[in-house]
Every structure is written in structure tokens, then in C-alpha cells.
Design an enzyme around this catalytic site. Structure first.
Site, short mmCIF file in Angstrom:
data_model
loop_
_atom_site.label_atom_id
_atom_site.label_comp_id
_atom_site.label_asym_id
_atom_site.label_seq_id
_atom_site.Cartn_x
_atom_site.Cartn_y
_atom_site.Cartn_z
N LYS A 1 77.18 27.55 19.42
CA LYS A 1 76.31 27.09 20.52
C LYS A 1 76.80 25.74 21.05
CE LYS A 1 72.40 29.67 18.74
NZ LYS A 1 71.27 29.72 17.80
N GLN B 1 67.53 25.95 14.31
CA GLN B 1 68.16 27.18 13.85
C GLN B 1 67.35 27.82 12.72
OE1 GLN B 1 70.97 28.62 15.32
NE2 GLN B 1 70.44 30.36 14.00
N ASP C 1 64.17 28.65 23.11
CA ASP C 1 64.12 29.89 22.32
C ASP C 1 62.94 30.77 22.74
OD1 ASP C 1 66.20 30.30 20.59
OD2 ASP C 1 65.36 29.10 18.96
#
Ligand code: NAP
Length: 293
Positions: A52, A96, A119
């Protein structure tokens, strides 16, 4: 033989579009920024976080990669989230998953400013998606699946879609996206307690597999001419591979592909789209927060 849905190629196109939009924003003095927080050193998570970070840099986005020791207490992660919420250089925040056991993941998600929740896991964004509110930040993997269908001209309106899996990350938001006004599929969600899964799956014009079970869905789950989107990423032991494992999806590709109209491979299907949608969500968050386009 089925059309192969090339997620890598489609993701590259999406990333190029996002990079061009970022270049335009930067020329007016604004750089979108993404902060990725990793607690601990789970090898798969480390690889995701690094990829990422790398993609951010490649497309001209500001990236802050924050790696914390596995024993970091919850309060410290919450302090970091508060700092990132207040940081004008950061427009997207991602923690994460999965974090170590002392971290309450739901509490961390709730602490993120919903406008920076790239997200799409914050309750405000989950509700906005359920309410067909266009301001919703939508989870990246289901968004990527929808983009793959669109890129291949696969009509969703009136189609029967079956989503196998009901997680908050993939299954549920995927079902909501397919059901949303404008997408207009007729949606069934299956899970581990579903009776006669093969028969339920065979109803699908569009079958989305998100179970986390290697090559679980076979020819008996797929109707002739269906479109199959395989979200699964599973490591299976393989002594012929230098890594000692290879990646497979939740679908038995060899058995299923001959019956399909179109199918995603693993790797190279949904995976690359998730990261491309993360970049797009961060750009969107930046535009929403700064009011600049
Ligand atoms: P998860 O949280 O473990 O959820 C799995 C879902 O599948 C659950 O709802 C479970 O049902 C259902 N399920 C499990 N076994 C089943 C069975 N035998 N029959 C029917 N349903 C069954 O997994 P997830 O986070 O959604 O991830 C799913 C897969 O997608 C994994 O392989 C993951 O690695 C992959 N993934 C890929 C990406 C990407 O970027 N491509 C992103 C995220 C996840 P219950 O609810 O009844 O337990």
C-alpha cells in the site's frame, strides 16, 4: 472457455486515472495523504502494508507507514488515531487487520474520523451504504468486485447475485452494493449454515465467493454461463514453489472456468483491485475534506 477478468490490468487503469487526478490536485497545492498503521509483524500484513505504501508513492500520494510493536497497548493506538484525525496532511487512515489480541479492533475503527475511514468500516459509513447515501466510504474489496463487473460490461440490474460469505469486510458490504439502487441485483447471501449451498449458488448469474476456504466452490456450485468473482486468497503448501506455498482462491478455477461466461483468476483478479480502490477512496476523502477537486 470463460473470459478471464484481468484484475491486474483493470487495477492499473484505475491507478493511472487516480494518479492523473492526484497530479491535478497537487498542481493546485493539495496532496492526498494516506496513513497505514500496522500493529505487530504478521508476515501477510507486513506485505500488504508495504505494498500500500509503495503504491501511494508511485501514484504521487503522500504516505505515512506506521509500524508499531506487537505489544502496543490499545490506548497508544487510540492516541495515534486522534493525532492522525487531526493531521491536515492525512485524508485516509487504515489500521491493518488483524491486530494483536489486546487491541479492540471495533473500538479503533469507531475512533477513526468517518471522513478519513477509507476502509469503510466505521458504523457511520456502514449505515450510509445501507441507506444508499452516496457520501458513504465503501469497503475497497467489494468496490473492486463491482468495478470488475462494470469494466467487463456485466449487467447487474435484475441479475441474480449470490454472495458466499457474510463478513463485515467483504460479504455484507458486497451484498449491499449489489442491492443498491443503480446496481439493482437480486441478492442472496449464503454462509456456513446455508442449506444445500450448491443449489443456492447455482441460482446465481453472478457468484461472489468470499469464504476463505481454498478451492471450495466447484463445478456443482456454478450454473452454465454464470460470472464468478473469486475474492478468496488462501495459501496452500506447494513444494514446487520456492516460497513453499502458492495462492489459490475460494473457487476451484480449473473445474469452474469451463462453465463460466467470465471468471477472475487468483492471483491477479480481485486482489489488485482492492489496493486500487483504496487509492481511489483516499483521493475521494481528500476531495471531500478539502473541498478541492
Ligand atoms: P471471514 O471473515 O472468515 O468470513 C468468511 C465467511 O464465509 C463467513 O461468513 C462464513 O460463514 C463463510 N463460510 C465459511 N465457510 C463456509 C462454508 N463452508 N460454506 C458457506 N459459507 C462459509 O473471511 P473474509 O475476511 O470475508 O475473507 C474471505 C476470503 O476473502 C479470504 O480468503 C480472504 O483472504 C479473502 N480476502 C481477499 C481480499 C482481497 O483483496 N482479494 C480482501 C479481503 C479478504 P459464517 O459467518 O457462518 O461463519
Amino acid at each position: 472457455m470463460a473470459e478471464i477478468i484481468d484484475g491486474k490490468r483493470i487495477a492499473e487503469r484505475c491507478l493511472a486515472e487516480t494518479a492523473a487526478d492526484i497530479a491535478a490536485l497537487r498542481s493546485s497545492g493539495t496532496t492526498p495523504g494516506l496513513a497505514v498503521v500496522l500493529v505487530g509483524s504478521n508476515p501477510a500484513s507486513l506485505a500488504y502494508v508495504r505494498s500500500k505504501d509503495k503504491t501511494c508513492r508511485e501514484i504521487g500520494m503522500h504516505s505515512r507507514k506506521i509500524e508499531l510493536p506487537a505489544e502496543t497497548p490499545q490506548a497508544e493506538v487510540l492516541r495515534l488515531i486522534a493525532e492522525l484525525n487531526a493531521d491536515p496532511a492525512i485524508h485516509g487512515i487504515l489500521v491493518q487487520s488483524p491486530p494483536p489480541s489486546q487491541i479492540d479492533e471495533a473500538a479503533i475503527v469507531r475512533a477513526i474520523d468517518p471522513r478519513k475511514d477509507v476502509d469503510g468500516f466505521h458504523p457511520a459509513n456502514v449505515a450510509a451504504l445501507a441507506m444508499d447515501d452516496p457520501s458513504a466510504m465503501v469497503p475497497c474489496t467489494p468496490l473492486g468486485c463491482l468495478e470488475l463487473l462494470r469494466a467487463h460490461g456485466i449487467a447487474t440490474a435484475g441479475a441474480r447475485a449470490v454472495v458466499v460469505g457474510r463478513s463485515l469486510i467483504v460479504g455484507k458490504p458486497m451484498a449491499l452494493l449489489l442491492l443498491a439502487k443503480g446496481t439493482d441485483a437480486t441478492v442472496t447471501v449464503a454462509h456456513s449454515r446455508t442449506k444445500d449451498l450448491p443449489a443456492v449458488c447455482r441460482e446465481a448469474d453472478i457468484l461472489i465467493a468470499a469464504l476463505g476456504r481454498p478451492e471450495f466452490l466447484g463445478a456443482e456450485h456454478v450454473r452454465e454461463g454464470a460470472v464468478v468473482i473469486d475474492v478468496g486468497i488462501n495459501r496452500v503448501g506447494d513444494s514446487t514453489d520456492p516460497r513453499g506455498y502458492r495462492l489459490v482462491g475460494d473457487v476451484d478455477f480449473e473445474a469452474v472456468a469451463p462453465k463460466c461466461r467470465a471468471i477472475t483468476p487468483v492471483p491477479g483478479g480481485v486482489g489488485p483491485m482492492t489496493i486500487a480502490m483504496l487509492m481511489r477512496n483516499t483521493l475521494r476523502a481528500c476531495r471531500n475534506i478539502t473541498g478541492k477537486s
